[in-house]
Design a protein around this motif. Structure first.
Motif, PDB file in Angstrom:
ATOM      1  N   ALA A   2      52.891  41.375  45.329  1.00 17.26           N
ATOM      2  CA  ALA A   2      52.419  42.718  45.663  1.00 17.26           C
ATOM      3  C   ALA A   2      53.399  43.750  45.111  1.00 17.26           C
ATOM      4  O   ALA A   2      54.615  43.581  45.202  1.00 17.26           O
ATOM      5  N   ILE A   3      52.830  44.817  44.536  1.00 12.48           N
ATOM      6  CA  ILE A   3      53.660  45.891  44.005  1.00 12.48           C
ATOM      7  C   ILE A   3      53.185  47.235  44.535  1.00 12.48           C
ATOM      8  O   ILE A   3      52.029  47.390  44.935  1.00 12.48           O
ATOM      9  N   ASN A  27      58.323  45.883  43.076  1.00 14.26           N
ATOM     10  CA  ASN A  27      57.858  44.695  43.777  1.00 14.26           C
ATOM     11  C   ASN A  27      58.171  44.888  45.253  1.00 14.26           C
ATOM     12  O   ASN A  27      59.324  45.118  45.624  1.00 14.26           O
ATOM     13  N   ILE A  28      57.166  44.801  46.107  1.00 15.57           N
ATOM     14  CA  ILE A  28      57.327  45.073  47.535  1.00 15.57           C
ATOM     15  C   ILE A  28      58.245  44.058  48.213  1.00 15.57           C
ATOM     16  O   ILE A  28      59.000  44.398  49.119  1.00 15.57           O
ATOM     17  N   THR A  40      47.968  45.940  30.392  1.00 15.61           N
ATOM     18  CA  THR A  40      48.713  44.904  31.113  1.00 15.61           C
ATOM     19  C   THR A  40      48.496  45.020  32.617  1.00 15.61           C
ATOM     20  O   THR A  40      48.289  44.019  33.305  1.00 15.61           O
ATOM     21  N   MET A  41      48.524  46.245  33.139  1.00 19.96           N
ATOM     22  CA  MET A  41      48.348  46.441  34.582  1.00 19.96           C
ATOM     23  C   MET A  41      46.936  46.082  35.034  1.00 19.96           C
ATOM     24  O   MET A  41      46.758  45.482  36.096  1.00 19.96           O
ATOM     25  N   VAL A  42      45.941  46.437  34.241  1.00 22.65           N
ATOM     26  CA  VAL A  42      44.561  46.079  34.596  1.00 22.65           C
ATOM     27  C   VAL A  42      44.429  44.560  34.686  1.00 22.65           C
ATOM     28  O   VAL A  42      43.893  44.024  35.662  1.00 22.65           O
ATOM     29  N   GLU A  48      43.610  37.289  41.189  1.00 26.01           N
ATOM     30  CA  GLU A  48      43.380  37.200  42.634  1.00 26.01           C
ATOM     31  C   GLU A  48      44.668  37.152  43.455  1.00 26.01           C
ATOM     32  O   GLU A  48      44.724  37.685  44.561  1.00 26.01           O
ATOM     33  N   GLU A  49      45.716  36.527  42.925  1.00 27.76           N
ATOM     34  CA  GLU A  49      46.954  36.385  43.690  1.00 27.76           C
ATOM     35  C   GLU A  49      47.808  37.649  43.704  1.00 27.76           C
ATOM     36  O   GLU A  49      48.814  37.718  44.413  1.00 27.76           O
ATOM     37  N   ASN A  50      47.419  38.680  42.958  1.00 27.06           N
ATOM     38  CA  ASN A  50      48.193  39.919  42.876  1.00 27.06           C
ATOM     39  C   ASN A  50      47.521  41.043  43.649  1.00 27.06           C
ATOM     40  O   ASN A  50      46.307  41.087  43.774  1.00 27.06           O
ATOM     41  N   SER A  51      48.334  41.975  44.129  1.00 26.00           N
ATOM     42  CA  SER A  51      47.792  43.175  44.761  1.00 26.00           C
ATOM     43  C   SER A  51      48.719  44.345  44.460  1.00 26.00           C
ATOM     44  O   SER A  51      49.932  44.188  44.375  1.00 26.00           O
TER      45      SER A  51
END
Length: 93
Positions: A2-3, A27-28, A40-42, A48-51
């Motif tokens: 998560a970021i 990065n949180i 890259t961000m899109v 699925e594992e990223n938020s």
């Protein structure tokens, strides 16, 4: 992973979500920072594992991918069942 997206860079004088060309983030969990271009961000947010989020505390909102009928995909915030424009209000870098 998560970021939190903390800063944005616009590609033109028009300041809308689809004109953001670069994102700075933290990065949180680990506190590491970085920046990436829109493509890259899109791709990263679509996994699925990223938020990704914009803002912090009670003002933090989810970042999702928008795929317009015409044009390139881009990131936009989504809160309370509605698309919002929190990313354009972030500081520019």
């Amino acid at each position: 992973m998560a970021i939190e997206i903390t800063h944005v860079r616009f590609g033109s004088t028009k300041k809308t979500e689809d004109e953001i060309v670069r994102f700075r983030w933290t990065n949180i969990t680990t506190g590491t920072t970085g920046d990436n271009d829109k493509r890259t961000m899109v791709a990263w947010v679509e996994k699925e594992e990223n938020s990704a989020f914009a803002g912090s505390g009670t003002d933090h909102v989810e970042v999702r991918v928008v795929r317009p009928r015409f044009g390139q995909p881009y990131l936009r915030t989504y809160a309370d069942g509605q698309w919002t424009n929190n990313l354009v209000n972030l500081p520019a870098f």
